[in-house]
Scaffold this motif. Structure first.
Motif, mmCIF file in Angstrom:
data_model
loop_
_atom_site.group_PDB
_atom_site.id
_atom_site.type_symbol
_atom_site.label_atom_id
_atom_site.label_comp_id
_atom_site.label_asym_id
_atom_site.label_seq_id
_atom_site.Cartn_x
_atom_site.Cartn_y
_atom_site.Cartn_z
ATOM 1 N N ASN A 603 0.883 -1.180 0.000
ATOM 2 C CA ASN A 603 0.000 0.000 0.000
ATOM 3 C C ASN A 603 0.915 1.224 0.000
ATOM 4 N N VAL A 604 0.940 1.956 -1.101
ATOM 5 C CA VAL A 604 1.919 3.023 -1.267
ATOM 6 C C VAL A 604 1.234 4.365 -1.536
ATOM 7 N N ASN A 605 1.928 5.421 -1.155
ATOM 8 C CA ASN A 605 1.479 6.785 -1.391
ATOM 9 C C ASN A 605 2.539 7.476 -2.225
ATOM 10 N N ILE A 606 2.206 7.801 -3.466
ATOM 11 C CA ILE A 606 3.203 8.274 -4.425
ATOM 12 C C ILE A 606 3.096 9.789 -4.596
ATOM 13 N N PRO A 607 4.180 10.535 -4.370
ATOM 14 C CA PRO A 607 4.163 11.999 -4.461
ATOM 15 C C PRO A 607 4.192 12.486 -5.919
ATOM 16 N N VAL A 608 3.042 12.425 -6.577
ATOM 17 C CA VAL A 608 2.994 12.850 -7.981
ATOM 18 C C VAL A 608 3.151 14.355 -8.122
ATOM 19 N N TRP A 609 3.093 15.089 -7.030
ATOM 20 C CA TRP A 609 3.306 16.530 -7.103
ATOM 21 C C TRP A 609 4.728 16.856 -7.603
ATOM 22 N N LEU A 610 5.646 15.879 -7.486
ATOM 23 C CA LEU A 610 6.999 16.083 -7.996
ATOM 24 C C LEU A 610 7.011 16.221 -9.523
ATOM 25 N N LEU A 611 5.911 15.804 -10.157
ATOM 26 C CA LEU A 611 5.760 15.997 -11.595
ATOM 27 C C LEU A 611 4.895 17.228 -11.888
ATOM 28 N N GLU A 612 4.743 18.099 -10.858
ATOM 29 C CA GLU A 612 4.017 19.362 -10.973
ATOM 30 C C GLU A 612 2.546 19.159 -11.301
ATOM 31 N N ILE A 613 1.931 18.261 -10.568
ATOM 32 C CA ILE A 613 0.503 18.022 -10.739
ATOM 33 C C ILE A 613 -0.100 17.675 -9.383
ATOM 34 N N ASN A 614 -1.188 18.385 -9.032
ATOM 35 C CA ASN A 614 -1.793 18.225 -7.719
ATOM 36 C C ASN A 614 -2.972 17.273 -7.716
ATOM 37 N N GLN A 615 -3.776 17.337 -8.757
ATOM 38 C CA GLN A 615 -4.941 16.464 -8.800
ATOM 39 C C GLN A 615 -5.275 16.096 -10.235
ATOM 40 N N GLY A 616 -5.946 14.958 -10.387
ATOM 41 C CA GLY A 616 -6.304 14.508 -11.719
ATOM 42 C C GLY A 616 -6.545 13.011 -11.726
ATOM 43 N N LYS A 617 -6.301 12.397 -12.864
ATOM 44 C CA LYS A 617 -6.518 10.972 -13.025
ATOM 45 C C LYS A 617 -5.234 10.315 -13.526
ATOM 46 N N ALA A 618 -5.051 9.073 -13.124
ATOM 47 C CA ALA A 618 -3.946 8.263 -13.625
ATOM 48 C C ALA A 618 -4.542 7.149 -14.480
ATOM 49 N N ASN A 619 -4.267 7.184 -15.774
ATOM 50 C CA ASN A 619 -4.793 6.187 -16.702
ATOM 51 C C ASN A 619 -3.746 5.123 -16.974
ATOM 52 N N LEU A 620 -4.133 3.862 -16.803
ATOM 53 C CA LEU A 620 -3.196 2.757 -16.981
ATOM 54 C C LEU A 620 -2.859 2.564 -18.454
ATOM 55 N N LEU A 621 -1.564 2.517 -18.758
ATOM 56 C CA LEU A 621 -1.116 2.204 -20.109
ATOM 57 C C LEU A 621 -0.793 0.721 -20.253
ATOM 58 N N ILE A 622 -0.111 0.151 -19.272
ATOM 59 C CA ILE A 622 0.257 -1.259 -19.336
ATOM 60 C C ILE A 622 0.649 -1.750 -17.951
ATOM 61 N N SER A 623 0.403 -3.031 -17.707
ATOM 62 C CA SER A 623 0.856 -3.700 -16.490
ATOM 63 C C SER A 623 1.360 -5.079 -16.867
ATOM 64 N N ASN A 624 2.174 -5.657 -16.010
ATOM 65 C CA ASN A 624 2.639 -7.026 -16.259
ATOM 66 C C ASN A 624 1.591 -8.052 -15.855
ATOM 67 N N GLN A 625 0.518 -7.584 -15.205
ATOM 68 C CA GLN A 625 -0.522 -8.488 -14.731
ATOM 69 C C GLN A 625 -1.892 -8.025 -15.220
#
Length: 655
Positions: A603-625
């Motif tokens: 269970n992880v908390n990823i600081p996406v603000w380091l990419l200069e973004i505060n809120q939005g959506k993360a769309n999956l491109l690919i996974s190994n599973q």
């Protein structure tokens, strides 16, 4: 103290490849949570890297989360080394930032600017496919080596059937019949896969299947090319095939057709240059006695100056008499080898050279660097878009700063750290290092240092691989076994493979800075211990409906559509044990990569603000599973995520 950032992409350096007299702008980003700050850059000329000039920077931009500082100057005719200092006014504290990030109890690793250092645009993040020609595809059976055709390393050569596997004892004298025609027959396959650049193991006349013991730099080996004149006399067969002008001319002509066909299909081609040593069958040595005036049969040969001598014996590379080491104190040899490089670039239109054991050439580092600088300059004078990269297992910084090479085979950023982090296994499957297994701290430390040794765009053209002709197959390393053919046999190389870990490694290879490179058969999950088992014939019967192939095609398609994966800013976000995440971005798109190698979910908390973004959506491109997590919402600059065991994800951030 996260958030301070700079690199040498166009977001932080313009132009990315400055020429002398051009105005250069360098920038650094500082997070607002640090309060009032001042920025400055420490610049030093190449000739005195300990004498810095402290230059104040100007605040040029503010965003919701960051402030940007910039400084401009005119590019001088010398290398520039620089790093930043951030003064935290509210805390009365100064922080240094360099090519490895925040400086804390370590020496400075400067950013480096090299004037007039241009790298071919096509090579930035190009998708490579390495082919060991004898084992890829047999397109012309009339040029196949035949049993007993000649003696190699004391024994007669062997022609094997395609479905047989290489043996430990005779792997270096076993031939399968792969050739240039065989590659041409599979161009549609390579295009469908998404290949952009082919890198061939050596193809010049040579007695071995690997051809790292060159017999004739001037000509393509007719066993790979075309044999138009032959004999049934087994005692004369090899001489006729490899020395008769009709065969050499036809083979070179076929190679030119091959290059033209690749280019018509928008595929570049890189050749392997083995210039540290030749082979004992080379015409200058002539162990087989099929030429005239070789040093093996004439101690007063005119070619004697091409080698180093220990009394009556020429010096062999690492002591191998079959690999005579070339003497680069001989000016005529330097000119000859440089002209060989030019010949294949100028007359046959190849797109680059991979330089075998490049840092071993010559007898001193100074001689080594100077020759490659000479070679590079000669090649680029004929075609500035030619790429030159070197096989080297350590920092290439000295060579690149002097414009000896464009870049390297990227063992230090990709193959070594990825293999240790995901499997703990050394790249030959000869040992295991449990202290590096699932150790994200050591992985980040290793990769960060490696990237600091690749100035400018060198890091985007460095060849990222997990398998190649010198090391065990990536699929076999996922077994976490120690072994070779002669210790536990062929079959064990494919037993207990871990497809999840295999796919995680491939996803990392495509998202770490560099040019991703598949070794033939990787795309279908070919297994194999280290040399010679890593050189198995391509099993074409396993291509149809291959699930691994479909996965590879998917990630290649994603990579080609998203330029920030090919050439973007890169930053580790956070990590813990066998978990890590990192971001890739440019001025258009932003991506995060999440890796969980552990055998439990995280269970992880990823600081996406380091990419200069505060809120939005993360769309999956690919996974190994297989996963249902196609889209995630995030706010307050953080993305909460439950990463399943042995999983990897690439998300595009939308805002």
């Amino acid at each position: 103290m996260n958030g301070i950032y700079s690199d040498q992409t166009k977001l932080y350096l313009t132009p990315e490849e400055p020429i002398v007299g051009e105005k250069v702008k360098i920038r650094v980003r500082v997070p607002k949570y640090l309060g009032k700050v001042l920025g400055s850059v420490y610049v030093t000329p190449e000739k005195n890297i300990k004498k810095y000039r402290n230059i104040k920077m100007k605040l040029i931009k503010e965003t919701e989360l960051f402030v940007y500082f910039e400084r401009s100057f005119i590019m001088p005719d010398r290398n520039i080394h620089y790093h930043f200092e951030i003064e935290l006014l509210d805390k009365n504290q100064k922080i240094k930032y360099d090519a490895m990030g925040l400086v804390n109890k370590r020496s400075i690793h400067n950013f480096v600017l090299i004037p007039n250092f241009k790298t071919p645009e096509w090579s930035h993040g190009s998708i490579y496919y390495q082919i060991f020609v004898d084992r890829f595809n047999n397109g012309d059976k009339t040029n196949d080596p035949v049993n007993d055709e000649y003696i190699y390393d004391g024994k007669k050569i062997i022609k094997k059937e395609w479905n047989e596997l290489p043996s430990q004892e005779n792997g270096h004298r076993e031939f399968y019949g792969g050739d240039l025609k065989g590659i041409m027959d599979k161009i549609d396959y390579l295009k469908d896969l998404g290949v952009e650049t082919i890198y061939l193991n050596p193809i010049f006349v040579s007695p071995s299947p690997h051809k790292y013991d060159t017999q004739d730099y001037e000509n393509i080996d007719p066993h790979f090319g075309k044999i138009v004149e032959d004999t049934e006399d087994i005692k004369e067969k090899y001489k006729v095939r490899t020395t008769f002008k009709s065969n050499l001319k036809a083979s070179n002509s076929l190679f030119l057709d091959f290059v033209n066909t690749l280019h018509k299909n928008n595929i570049k081609i890189i050749l392997d240059g083995v210039f540290n040593h030749c082979g004992s069958y080379h015409k200058w040595v002539d162990e087989l006695n099929i030429y005239d005036d070789g040093v093996k049969n004439n101690k007063n040969s005119k070619y004697k100056e091409n080698f180093y001598w220990n009394g009556e014996n020429y010096e062999g590379w690492w002591g191998y008499s079959t690999l005579p080491k070339l003497n680069y104190s001989n000016i005529k040899l330097r000119e000859y080898i440089a002209n060989i490089g030019i010949k294949w670039v100028d007359n046959y239109k190849i797109d680059g050279w991979r330089l075998d054991v490049a840092d071993d050439l010559g007898k001193s580092k100074e001689e080594n660097i100077e020759f490659w600088k000479f070679f590079n300059k000669k090649i680029k004078s004929k075609n500035k878009d030619t790429i030159i990269f070197a096989e080297v297992y350590k920092s290439p910084l000295e060579w690149i700063e002097k414009k000896s090479w464009d870049s390297i085979m990227n063992y230090i950023t990709c193959m070594d750290p990825v293999s240790y982090f995901l499997t703990g296994i050394e790249k030959h499957n000869d040992s295991i290092n449990e202290s590096l297994f699932m150790n994200s701290n050591e992985f980040i430390k290793s990769v960060t240092h490696a990237l600091s040794q690749l100035p400018m765009n060198s890091k985007f053209i460095a060849l990222n691989q997990l398998s190649n002709h010198d090391h065990s197959r990536w699929m076999t390393r996922t077994t976490r076994k120690i072994g070779r053919i002669n210790t536990i046999g062929h079959e064990e190389a494919a037993k207990d493979i871990d497809l999840d870990v295999f796919k995680i490694g491939i996803m990392m290879m495509f998202t770490l800075p560099g040019s991703p490179g598949l070794y033939y058969g990787d795309e279908i999950g070919l297994a194999g211990w280290t040399d010679p088992d890593n050189r198995r014939p391509f099993p074409w019967n396993e291509v149809e409906n291959n699930k691994i192939l479909n996965f590879i095609k998917k990630i290649i398609s994603i990579y080609k559509k998203n330029n920030a994966l090919r050439k973007g800013s890169f930053e580790f976000l956070n990590n813990d044990g066998g978990y890590l995440s990192y971001g890739l971005w440019n001025d258009e798109k932003k991506y995060i990569v999440i890796i969980n190698r552990e055998e439990i979910e995280k269970n992880v908390n990823i600081p996406v603000w380091l990419l200069e973004i505060n809120q939005g959506k993360a769309n999956l491109l690919i996974s190994n599973q297989e996963t249902n997590q196609e889209e995630l919402n995030f706010n307050n600059g953080n993305l909460n995520f439950i990463a399943p065991k042995k999983s990897a994800f690439i998300f595009e951030l939308k805002y």
